[in-house]
Design a protein around this motif. Structure first.
Motif, PDB file in Angstrom:
ATOM      1  N   THR A  37       4.634   4.683  -3.434  1.00 35.61           N
ATOM      2  CA  THR A  37       3.928   5.416  -4.127  1.00 35.61           C
ATOM      3  C   THR A  37       3.098   4.551  -5.441  1.00 35.61           C
ATOM      4  N   GLU A  38       1.890   5.175  -5.689  1.00 40.60           N
ATOM      5  CA  GLU A  38       1.231   4.255  -7.010  1.00 40.60           C
ATOM      6  C   GLU A  38       2.187   4.055  -8.350  1.00 40.60           C
ATOM      7  N   SER A  88      -7.753  11.487   0.819  1.00 38.30           N
ATOM      8  CA  SER A  88      -6.943  11.159   1.849  1.00 38.30           C
ATOM      9  C   SER A  88      -7.810  11.481   3.311  1.00 38.30           C
ATOM     10  N   HIS A 130      -3.996   2.065  -3.471  1.00 35.37           N
ATOM     11  CA  HIS A 130      -3.830   3.558  -3.020  1.00 35.37           C
ATOM     12  C   HIS A 130      -5.368   3.945  -2.616  1.00 35.37           C
ATOM     13  N   SER A 168       0.744  -1.245  -0.191  1.00 32.30           N
ATOM     14  CA  SER A 168       0.098  -0.044   0.010  1.00 32.30           C
ATOM     15  C   SER A 168       0.795   1.279   0.071  1.00 32.30           C
ATOM     16  N   SER A 169       0.384   2.330  -0.491  1.00 34.39           N
ATOM     17  CA  SER A 169       1.283   3.563  -0.560  1.00 34.39           C
ATOM     18  C   SER A 169       1.665   4.173   0.772  1.00 34.39           C
ATOM     19  N   CYS A 190     -10.638   3.140  -3.812  1.00 37.33           N
ATOM     20  CA  CYS A 190      -9.311   2.455  -3.554  1.00 37.33           C
ATOM     21  C   CYS A 190      -9.121   1.920  -5.058  1.00 37.33           C
ATOM     22  N   ALA A 202      -5.435  -0.686   2.824  1.00 36.81           N
ATOM     23  CA  ALA A 202      -5.289   0.841   3.099  1.00 36.81           C
ATOM     24  C   ALA A 202      -6.593   1.379   3.916  1.00 36.81           C
ATOM     25  N   TYR A 252      -7.840   6.973  -2.129  1.00 37.45           N
ATOM     26  CA  TYR A 252      -8.387   8.638  -2.063  1.00 37.45           C
ATOM     27  C   TYR A 252      -9.690   8.753  -1.926  1.00 37.45           C
TER      28      TYR A 252
END
Length: 264
Positions: A98-99, A132, A128, A34-35, A148, A222, A130
């Motif tokens: 990161t992605e 956040s 990832h 995961s990020s 996700c 995540a 979003y």
């Protein structure tokens, strides 16, 4: 060739094909993360002291190969060089992924300029979430769309085999939110899951997780934590100003002026 000989030949070919298929699956490794996490990609065919180790990277077939490690030394003129390092076992360490780090990584061995052993492909899949959890103005009654996405080589999860892969949102009790009528499930593909919901009072300080499973085995997750924003002094001042403005408007209205004139 008689029937018995033909049968033996066919059986031999079937066994050979199954062995080759098994070898192909064993040589292909999938890593899920995961990020923000740190990950170590194993170099299965590594030789001693790692001076023969080379790590190559591809995000897409058409993007070209990027050499990350050569002769056991990190390339300095590449992006994200500060987040890469070589482990003592020749594994490739990636810090705070990161992605953008998803893709195909290959560990190679070169001895005296000659390739030694076989390629060891590793597919890194990055989950990832979003938006956040730090987004502003999270309050009861406001809505949010949770998304996700699993980023994979060639932007496709098909490498993992669709029947083996599961991607879904769960609550703190690991209950699947996609089966809860409170959450509106938006259309999404195999690599992405999206939900829309309206915050309720009891949602404050709760955590929703996006979970990735392969063959019913947890691979990575995540989370999205709900933290309601407390009213600020600015909000209070704005409310008072609005009330005072409304009062001034009432006092200066034509009706008020006429009544005042009649009283005099």
């Amino acid at each position: 060739m008689d029937d018995k000989g033909l049968l033996c030949l066919l059986l031999g070919l079937i066994i050979l094909c199954s062995l080759l298929t098994g070898m192909s699956e064993a040589e292909e490794t999938h890593v899920f993360s995961s990020s923000g996490e740190n990950v170590a990609l194993p170099c299965i065919n590594a030789l001693s002291n790692c001076t023969s180790t080379t790590w190559n990277y591809n995000k897409h077939r058409s993007s070209g190969t990027v050499e990350l490690i050569a002769g056991g030394l990190k390339k300095k003129n590449i992006e994200r060089a500060e987040r890469l390092s070589l482990g003592s076992d020749c594994s490739l360490n990636i810090y705070k992924i990161t992605e953008e780090d998803h893709g195909l990584y290959i560990c190679l061995q070169y001895v005296n300029g000659q390739k030694h052993g076989t390629d060891e492909p590793i597919f890194l899949h990055v989950l990832h979430v979003y938006p956040s959890s730090t987004q502003t103005k999270m309050r009861s009654g406001s809505s949010v769309t949770l998304t996700c996405q699993l980023f994979s080589y060639e932007d496709s999860c098909s490498l993992v085999r669709p029947d083996d892969l599961q991607l879904f949102w769960v609550n703190q009790a690991d209950v699947n939110l996609h089966e809860d009528s409170r959450y509106q499930k938006l259309s999404s593909g195999q690599c992405i899951r999206t939900l829309t919901t309206t915050f309720q009072n009891e949602d404050n300080n709760t955590k929703w997780r996006c979970l990735v499973k392969k063959k019913n085995e947890n691979k990575t997750s995540a989370s999205y934590t709900v933290k309601f924003t407390k009213p600020t002094k600015t909000d209070t001042v704005t409310a008072v100003t609005t009330i005072n403005t409304e009062r001034r408007t009432t006092l200066n209205s034509p009706v008020t002026a006429i009544q005042h004139s009649q009283g005099t």
